[in-house]
Design a protein around this motif. Structure first.
Motif, PDB file in Angstrom:
ATOM      1  N   ASP A 163      14.469  51.458  -7.913  1.00 53.09           N
ATOM      2  CA  ASP A 163      13.135  50.995  -7.526  1.00 53.09           C
ATOM      3  C   ASP A 163      13.150  50.008  -6.360  1.00 53.09           C
ATOM      4  OD1 ASP A 163      11.633  50.979 -10.870  1.00 53.09           O
ATOM      5  OD2 ASP A 163      11.939  52.578  -9.406  1.00 53.09           O
ATOM      6  N   SER A 164      14.135  49.155  -6.309  1.00 52.28           N
ATOM      7  CA  SER A 164      14.145  48.087  -5.317  1.00 52.28           C
ATOM      8  C   SER A 164      14.325  48.577  -3.877  1.00 52.28           C
ATOM      9  CB  SER A 164      15.242  47.064  -5.644  1.00 52.28           C
ATOM     10  OG  SER A 164      16.514  47.680  -5.609  1.00 52.28           O
ATOM     11  N   VAL A 165      14.744  49.819  -3.697  1.00 51.08           N
ATOM     12  CA  VAL A 165      14.963  50.324  -2.334  1.00 51.08           C
ATOM     13  C   VAL A 165      14.024  51.466  -1.972  1.00 51.08           C
ATOM     14  CG1 VAL A 165      17.391  49.656  -2.523  1.00 51.08           C
ATOM     15  CG2 VAL A 165      16.739  52.056  -2.863  1.00 51.08           C
ATOM     16  N   LYS A 166      13.199  51.876  -2.897  1.00 52.45           N
ATOM     17  CA  LYS A 166      12.278  52.987  -2.619  1.00 52.45           C
ATOM     18  C   LYS A 166      11.377  52.657  -1.432  1.00 52.45           C
ATOM     19  CE  LYS A 166      11.989  55.039  -7.238  1.00 52.45           C
ATOM     20  NZ  LYS A 166      11.144  55.245  -8.431  1.00 52.45           N
ATOM     21  N   GLY A 167      11.260  53.606  -0.524  1.00 55.01           N
ATOM     22  CA  GLY A 167      10.432  53.414   0.653  1.00 55.01           C
ATOM     23  C   GLY A 167      11.152  52.729   1.796  1.00 55.01           C
ATOM     24  N   ARG A 168      12.337  52.205   1.542  1.00 53.95           N
ATOM     25  CA  ARG A 168      13.099  51.522   2.597  1.00 53.95           C
ATOM     26  C   ARG A 168      14.414  52.230   2.921  1.00 53.95           C
ATOM     27  NH1 ARG A 168      15.077  46.614   1.708  1.00 53.95           N
ATOM     28  NH2 ARG A 168      15.303  46.864  -0.555  1.00 53.95           N
ATOM     29  N   PHE A 169      15.050  52.795   1.922  1.00 53.78           N
ATOM     30  CA  PHE A 169      16.341  53.461   2.102  1.00 53.78           C
ATOM     31  C   PHE A 169      16.159  54.970   2.016  1.00 53.78           C
ATOM     32  CE2 PHE A 169      19.372  49.889   0.420  1.00 53.78           C
ATOM     33  CZ  PHE A 169      18.761  48.984   1.275  1.00 53.78           C
ATOM     34  N   THR A 170      16.998  55.676   2.769  1.00 55.12           N
ATOM     35  CA  THR A 170      17.003  57.131   2.721  1.00 55.12           C
ATOM     36  C   THR A 170      18.442  57.621   2.620  1.00 55.12           C
ATOM     37  OG1 THR A 170      15.002  57.268   4.083  1.00 55.12           O
ATOM     38  CG2 THR A 170      16.335  59.264   3.874  1.00 55.12           C
ATOM     39  N   ILE A 171      18.709  58.369   1.569  1.00 52.16           N
ATOM     40  CA  ILE A 171      20.033  58.962   1.403  1.00 52.16           C
ATOM     41  C   ILE A 171      19.996  60.400   1.897  1.00 52.16           C
ATOM     42  CG2 ILE A 171      19.562  59.702  -0.984  1.00 52.16           C
ATOM     43  CD1 ILE A 171      22.511  59.106  -1.633  1.00 52.16           C
ATOM     44  N   SER A 172      21.067  60.817   2.533  1.00 56.27           N
ATOM     45  CA  SER A 172      21.152  62.201   3.005  1.00 56.27           C
ATOM     46  C   SER A 172      22.613  62.629   2.989  1.00 56.27           C
ATOM     47  CB  SER A 172      20.554  62.340   4.406  1.00 56.27           C
ATOM     48  OG  SER A 172      21.266  61.553   5.341  1.00 56.27           O
ATOM     49  N   ARG A 173      22.801  63.920   3.033  1.00 52.82           N
ATOM     50  CA  ARG A 173      24.152  64.449   3.065  1.00 52.82           C
ATOM     51  C   ARG A 173      24.221  65.608   4.036  1.00 52.82           C
ATOM     52  NH1 ARG A 173      25.418  66.491  -2.930  1.00 52.82           N
ATOM     53  NH2 ARG A 173      27.231  67.510  -1.985  1.00 52.82           N
ATOM     54  N   ASP A 174      25.331  65.705   4.740  1.00 55.23           N
ATOM     55  CA  ASP A 174      25.592  66.809   5.642  1.00 55.23           C
ATOM     56  C   ASP A 174      26.803  67.539   5.083  1.00 55.23           C
ATOM     57  OD1 ASP A 174      26.362  68.520   7.681  1.00 55.23           O
ATOM     58  OD2 ASP A 174      25.722  67.147   9.256  1.00 55.23           O
ATOM     59  N   ASN A 175      26.555  68.588   4.348  1.00 55.78           N
ATOM     60  CA  ASN A 175      27.649  69.314   3.708  1.00 55.78           C
ATOM     61  C   ASN A 175      28.568  69.964   4.738  1.00 55.78           C
ATOM     62  OD1 ASN A 175      26.761  68.601   1.139  1.00 55.78           O
ATOM     63  ND2 ASN A 175      25.510  70.439   0.912  1.00 55.78           N
ATOM     64  N   ALA A 176      28.033  70.325   5.869  1.00 55.30           N
ATOM     65  CA  ALA A 176      28.871  70.946   6.907  1.00 55.30           C
ATOM     66  C   ALA A 176      29.830  69.939   7.533  1.00 55.30           C
ATOM     67  CB  ALA A 176      27.986  71.557   7.983  1.00 55.30           C
ATOM     68  N   GLN A 177      29.382  68.682   7.640  1.00 57.30           N
ATOM     69  CA  GLN A 177      30.206  67.617   8.221  1.00 57.30           C
ATOM     70  C   GLN A 177      30.915  66.797   7.154  1.00 57.30           C
ATOM     71  OE1 GLN A 177      30.778  67.204  11.520  1.00 57.30           O
ATOM     72  NE2 GLN A 177      29.535  69.052  11.831  1.00 57.30           N
ATOM     73  N   ASN A 178      30.708  67.156   5.903  1.00 63.51           N
ATOM     74  CA  ASN A 178      31.359  66.450   4.784  1.00 63.51           C
ATOM     75  C   ASN A 178      31.094  64.946   4.841  1.00 63.51           C
ATOM     76  OD1 ASN A 178      32.534  68.842   3.770  1.00 63.51           O
ATOM     77  ND2 ASN A 178      34.140  68.696   5.321  1.00 63.51           N
ATOM     78  N   THR A 179      29.839  64.606   5.067  1.00 61.35           N
ATOM     79  CA  THR A 179      29.467  63.211   5.221  1.00 61.35           C
ATOM     80  C   THR A 179      28.190  62.899   4.447  1.00 61.35           C
ATOM     81  OG1 THR A 179      30.441  63.217   7.443  1.00 61.35           O
ATOM     82  CG2 THR A 179      29.021  61.364   6.883  1.00 61.35           C
ATOM     83  N   LEU A 180      28.197  61.723   3.847  1.00 61.63           N
ATOM     84  CA  LEU A 180      27.048  61.185   3.132  1.00 61.63           C
ATOM     85  C   LEU A 180      26.535  60.002   3.936  1.00 61.63           C
ATOM     86  CD1 LEU A 180      25.438  61.154   0.331  1.00 61.63           C
ATOM     87  CD2 LEU A 180      27.118  59.439  -0.363  1.00 61.63           C
TER      88      LEU A 180
END
Length: 114
Positions: free
Chosen positions: A61-78
């Motif tokens: 809850d404390s980071v909702k709206g401020r943080f965004t998580i994503s992943r690039d499976n092709a680049q093997n990076t989070l």
């Protein structure tokens, strides 16, 4: 086993932004859920956000709206894009599987201070 290495931390003023990266030593496309965790000074490590193989995110809850998580499976990076940072976001940030395995990396330090 895939090894994960965090980077991108640093010193930022309140209200600033940082983008954290987590590079995997192997393919992450088969890993169902990956997560970003943080451990503030003197406190326990906590889950900040996690993301499914298909890209569905979940945030504390404390980071909702401020943080965004994503992943690039092709680049093997989070990734973790952190905006509107607050002093209480200061911590060592780690990436790991979810649920986490015991093999934690070194993490990357995020300091939020004016």
């Amino acid at each position: 086993q895939v090894q994960l290495v965090e980077s991108g931390g640093g010193l930022v003023q309140p209200g600033g932004s940082l983008r954290l990266s987590c590079a995997a030593s192997g393919s992450i496309s088969s890993i169902a859920i990956l997560g970003w965790y943080r451990q503030p000074p003197g406190k326990q490590r906590e889950l900040v956000a996690r993301i499914s193989r298909g890209g569905t995110p979940t945030y504390t809850d404390s980071v909702k709206g401020r943080f965004t998580i994503s992943r690039d499976n092709a680049q093997n990076t989070l990734y973790l894009q952190m905006n509107s940072l607050k002093p209480e976001d200061a911590a060592v940030y780690y990436c790991n599987f979810w649920p986490p395995i015991s093999n934690w990396g070194q993490g990357t330090q995020v300091t939020v201070s004016s």
